[in-house]
Design a protein around this motif. Structure first.
Motif, PDB file in Angstrom:
ATOM      1  N   ALA A 163     -12.181 -48.993 -63.684  1.00  0.00           N
ATOM      2  CA  ALA A 163     -13.070 -48.455 -62.803  1.00  0.00           C
ATOM      3  C   ALA A 163     -13.017 -47.086 -62.503  1.00  0.00           C
ATOM      4  CB  ALA A 163     -13.071 -49.302 -61.757  1.00  0.00           C
ATOM      5  N   ILE A 164     -11.522 -46.669 -62.421  1.00  0.00           N
ATOM      6  CA  ILE A 164     -11.607 -45.039 -61.690  1.00  0.00           C
ATOM      7  C   ILE A 164     -11.626 -44.459 -62.659  1.00  0.00           C
ATOM      8  CG2 ILE A 164      -9.868 -43.964 -60.176  1.00  0.00           C
ATOM      9  CD1 ILE A 164      -8.664 -46.483 -59.286  1.00  0.00           C
ATOM     10  N   GLU A 165     -11.495 -44.582 -63.867  1.00  0.00           N
ATOM     11  CA  GLU A 165     -11.203 -43.857 -65.543  1.00  0.00           C
ATOM     12  C   GLU A 165     -10.183 -43.284 -64.979  1.00  0.00           C
ATOM     13  OE1 GLU A 165     -15.948 -42.396 -65.347  1.00  0.00           O
ATOM     14  OE2 GLU A 165     -16.584 -43.774 -63.847  1.00  0.00           O
ATOM     15  N   THR A 166      -9.482 -43.295 -64.917  1.00  0.00           N
ATOM     16  CA  THR A 166      -7.738 -42.353 -64.982  1.00  0.00           C
ATOM     17  C   THR A 166      -7.208 -43.270 -65.868  1.00  0.00           C
ATOM     18  OG1 THR A 166      -6.324 -41.047 -63.424  1.00  0.00           O
ATOM     19  CG2 THR A 166      -6.462 -43.894 -62.762  1.00  0.00           C
ATOM     20  N   PHE A 167      -6.244 -42.349 -65.979  1.00  0.00           N
ATOM     21  CA  PHE A 167      -4.763 -44.029 -66.992  1.00  0.00           C
ATOM     22  C   PHE A 167      -4.624 -44.591 -66.241  1.00  0.00           C
ATOM     23  CE2 PHE A 167      -3.875 -38.401 -66.786  1.00  0.00           C
ATOM     24  CZ  PHE A 167      -3.943 -38.330 -67.884  1.00  0.00           C
ATOM     25  N   PRO A 168      -4.424 -45.519 -66.972  1.00  0.00           N
ATOM     26  CA  PRO A 168      -3.621 -46.777 -67.096  1.00  0.00           C
ATOM     27  C   PRO A 168      -2.371 -47.629 -65.802  1.00  0.00           C
ATOM     28  CG  PRO A 168      -4.478 -47.057 -69.547  1.00  0.00           C
ATOM     29  CD  PRO A 168      -4.104 -45.277 -68.816  1.00  0.00           C
ATOM     30  N   PHE A 169      -1.580 -46.401 -66.080  1.00  0.00           N
ATOM     31  CA  PHE A 169      -0.813 -46.145 -65.028  1.00  0.00           C
ATOM     32  C   PHE A 169      -1.390 -45.918 -63.900  1.00  0.00           C
ATOM     33  CE2 PHE A 169      -0.387 -42.078 -66.894  1.00  0.00           C
ATOM     34  CZ  PHE A 169       0.316 -41.198 -65.422  1.00  0.00           C
ATOM     35  N   ARG A 218      -8.665 -37.479 -57.203  1.00  0.00           N
ATOM     36  CA  ARG A 218      -9.831 -37.614 -55.918  1.00  0.00           C
ATOM     37  C   ARG A 218     -10.198 -39.342 -55.133  1.00  0.00           C
ATOM     38  NH1 ARG A 218     -12.732 -33.289 -55.923  1.00  0.00           N
ATOM     39  NH2 ARG A 218     -12.892 -31.540 -57.244  1.00  0.00           N
ATOM     40  N   PHE A 219      -9.546 -40.112 -56.288  1.00  0.00           N
ATOM     41  CA  PHE A 219      -9.913 -41.530 -55.745  1.00  0.00           C
ATOM     42  C   PHE A 219      -8.906 -41.615 -54.654  1.00  0.00           C
ATOM     43  CE2 PHE A 219      -9.224 -45.965 -55.828  1.00  0.00           C
ATOM     44  CZ  PHE A 219     -10.577 -46.426 -55.559  1.00  0.00           C
ATOM     45  N   TYR A 220      -7.404 -41.257 -55.305  1.00  0.00           N
ATOM     46  CA  TYR A 220      -6.636 -41.103 -53.999  1.00  0.00           C
ATOM     47  C   TYR A 220      -6.867 -40.605 -52.967  1.00  0.00           C
ATOM     48  CZ  TYR A 220      -1.752 -40.249 -52.206  1.00  0.00           C
ATOM     49  OH  TYR A 220      -0.524 -41.239 -51.486  1.00  0.00           O
ATOM     50  N   LEU A 221      -6.981 -39.343 -52.691  1.00  0.00           N
ATOM     51  CA  LEU A 221      -7.938 -38.877 -51.247  1.00  0.00           C
ATOM     52  C   LEU A 221      -8.823 -39.621 -51.253  1.00  0.00           C
ATOM     53  CD1 LEU A 221      -8.061 -34.978 -53.155  1.00  0.00           C
ATOM     54  CD2 LEU A 221      -6.227 -36.236 -51.426  1.00  0.00           C
ATOM     55  N   LEU A 222      -9.718 -40.366 -51.237  1.00  0.00           N
ATOM     56  CA  LEU A 222     -10.693 -40.876 -50.879  1.00  0.00           C
ATOM     57  C   LEU A 222     -10.078 -43.000 -50.242  1.00  0.00           C
ATOM     58  CD1 LEU A 222     -13.522 -40.918 -53.352  1.00  0.00           C
ATOM     59  CD2 LEU A 222     -12.882 -39.966 -51.047  1.00  0.00           C
ATOM     60  N   LEU A 223      -8.507 -42.819 -49.874  1.00  0.00           N
ATOM     61  CA  LEU A 223      -8.040 -44.491 -50.039  1.00  0.00           C
ATOM     62  C   LEU A 223      -8.044 -44.093 -48.524  1.00  0.00           C
ATOM     63  CD1 LEU A 223      -4.987 -44.721 -52.216  1.00  0.00           C
ATOM     64  CD2 LEU A 223      -7.395 -46.240 -52.558  1.00  0.00           C
ATOM     65  N   LYS A 236      -9.199 -37.340 -66.413  1.00  0.00           N
ATOM     66  CA  LYS A 236      -8.765 -38.310 -65.536  1.00  0.00           C
ATOM     67  C   LYS A 236      -8.078 -38.209 -65.072  1.00  0.00           C
ATOM     68  CE  LYS A 236      -8.514 -41.370 -70.569  1.00  0.00           C
ATOM     69  NZ  LYS A 236      -7.952 -42.625 -70.628  1.00  0.00           N
ATOM     70  N   ALA A 237      -6.751 -37.164 -64.986  1.00  0.00           N
ATOM     71  CA  ALA A 237      -5.837 -36.770 -64.040  1.00  0.00           C
ATOM     72  C   ALA A 237      -6.515 -36.875 -62.202  1.00  0.00           C
ATOM     73  CB  ALA A 237      -4.951 -35.875 -64.683  1.00  0.00           C
ATOM     74  N   GLU A 238      -7.969 -35.882 -62.613  1.00  0.00           N
ATOM     75  CA  GLU A 238      -8.236 -34.856 -61.288  1.00  0.00           C
ATOM     76  C   GLU A 238      -9.229 -36.398 -60.794  1.00  0.00           C
ATOM     77  OE1 GLU A 238     -11.879 -32.579 -59.930  1.00  0.00           O
ATOM     78  OE2 GLU A 238     -11.172 -32.145 -61.667  1.00  0.00           O
ATOM     79  N   HIS A 272     -15.521 -38.675 -59.368  1.00  0.00           N
ATOM     80  CA  HIS A 272     -16.178 -37.453 -60.267  1.00  0.00           C
ATOM     81  C   HIS A 272     -15.611 -35.833 -60.840  1.00  0.00           C
ATOM     82  CE1 HIS A 272     -18.090 -35.380 -63.322  1.00  0.00           C
ATOM     83  NE2 HIS A 272     -18.381 -33.787 -62.900  1.00  0.00           N
ATOM     84  N   SER A 273     -14.592 -35.578 -62.119  1.00  0.00           N
ATOM     85  CA  SER A 273     -13.807 -34.428 -61.813  1.00  0.00           C
ATOM     86  C   SER A 273     -14.389 -33.283 -62.404  1.00  0.00           C
ATOM     87  CB  SER A 273     -13.478 -35.004 -63.753  1.00  0.00           C
ATOM     88  OG  SER A 273     -14.141 -34.868 -64.253  1.00  0.00           O
TER      89      SER A 273
END
Length: 383
Positions: free
Chosen positions: A100-106, A79-84, A73-75, A46-47
């Motif tokens: 599903a991650i609700e961020t930018f498509p790229f 946050r998902f990247y940090l969970l990887l 969206k960036a946040e 969540h942002s």
């Protein structure tokens, strides 16, 4: 199995998790909680920083107004990247949809590629707006659909930014990449199964899981007044046909002032929403649909009479000869007539409520549905 579920919009993944855990599997759920709904999640992307504090929120709003860029969206992606690093040793991953991650498509594609290097067995769930679904609806081959208000009045386009975004180049690229890199596509109701198949995709059809152990059947007792509940989500206000419900309620309130109580909520967290509608006998959910969404199914499990999608395709698929809910149509006179009948014949509320609960137990019981997911994950719909 160790299973990773990503994304949550309705409580579908929470109920699926409960069914899988009951069958002896280990399940982790990642999601944003879906904004104001605040669904339960094991790990959140969540942002919170940009939405919680005044100054970051102000900066975010200014940047969005000037550039159109949504920093939330960036946040979420960051946050998902940090969970990887914590997402290790899973046997299967399922995405709630291509966003599903609700961020930018790229950024989504970047994150999915990172994740998919670790998890070889993957599924994409089709349980809402999605590229092929919107492509099919834009063909206008159905009598009505969630895009009908937009077709009738293009000035409403801003209300349809969310579904229409899936037809843009970047979102389409993300869906196509996932369709190629997931072994399974799974549709959660007929409103997604039918369009996906019409667009040439093979899907597993698995109805929404409803945890009936957590939802008590409330045998309807008609006392002095019949309570009608309307829950409004402003983000989907037009596409769910809420204006038709509001107009019908105005007429019904004048016609049956002494016989009914109307409760209207707006943008409530999930738990508050459920508590508020518990006292009702009739729930006005949505129209422009052939099948039920998650809120409708949970209300049906409680024995309420729900105005929702229940068209011919639904009745035929489940071999139903009696109503388990009320098919909601974008017609104020029709809605008034249906509501009037229920108010004047309260025994029909009791009967439909009992059939609704039986239907949920038969077709949506969460452990049985979890078993169907496991079976689907062990087969393939894509190559």
């Amino acid at each position: 199995m160790k299973i990773l579920l990503i994304g949550e919009y309705s409580r579908l993944h929470n109920s699926l998790k409960e069914g899988l855990v009951a069958l002896g599997h280990e399940v982790i759920l990642l999601s944003s909680g879906d904004y104001f709904k605040k669904f339960d999640t094991d790990y959140s992307f969540h942002s919170s920083f940009l939405s919680r504090y005044w100054l970051p929120r102000k900066i975010k709003n200014v940047i969005h107004k000037l550039t159109g860029i949504d920093l939330q969206k960036a946040e979420r992606g960051l946050r998902f990247y940090l969970l990887l690093p914590q997402l290790q040793n899973f046997d299967h991953v399922q995405l709630i949809n291509s966003d599903a991650i609700e961020t930018f498509p790229f950024f989504s594609r970047f994150l999915y590629k990172k994740l998919f290097k670790k998890i070889k067995n993957r599924s994409l769930l089709i349980c809402g707006d999605e590229t092929p679904v919107i492509d099919y609806l834009l063909k206008r081959e159905t009598d009505y659909c969630i895009l009908t208000p937009y077709f009738e009045d293009n000035s409403l386009e801003k209300h349809f930014e969310y579904p229409l975004k899936y037809t843009s180049k970047n979102y389409r690229k993300t869906f196509d990449w996932l369709a190629e890199n997931c072994q399974n596509l799974i549709a959660s109701d007929l409103d997604y199964k039918i369009p996906m198949e019409k667009m040439g995709y093979s899907v597993h059809f698995i109805p929404n899981p409803i945890n009936i152990q957590k939802i008590d059947f409330q045998g309807q007792k008609i006392n002095d007044k019949i309570v009608i509940f309307l829950g409004i989500n402003r983000a989907s206000y037009i596409k769910k046909g809420i204006p038709y419900f509001e107009k019908a309620l105005q007429i019904i309130q004048e016609k049956y002032a002494e016989k009914i109580t109307v409760i209207i909520s707006e943008n409530l967290p999930y738990k508050d929403y459920i508590n508020l509608y518990n006292s009702s006998q009739i729930v006005l959910d949505q129209m422009y649909a052939d099948d039920q969404g998650y809120n409708a199914l949970e209300a049906m499990a409680k024995g309420k009479v729900v105005f929702t999608g229940a068209g011919k395709a639904f009745m035929e698929h489940y071999n139903l000869t009696e109503k388990v809910n009320i098919n909601a149509l974008p017609d104020v006179d029709y809605l008034v007539n249906e509501l009037s009948f229920l108010i004047e014949n309260p025994e029909s509320i009791v009967a439909i409520g009992k059939r609704a609960r039986a239907f949920i137990e038969r077709e949506h019981e969460y452990i049985n549905i979890a078993s169907q997911y496991l079976e689907a994950w062990n087969s393939k719909t894509t190559s």
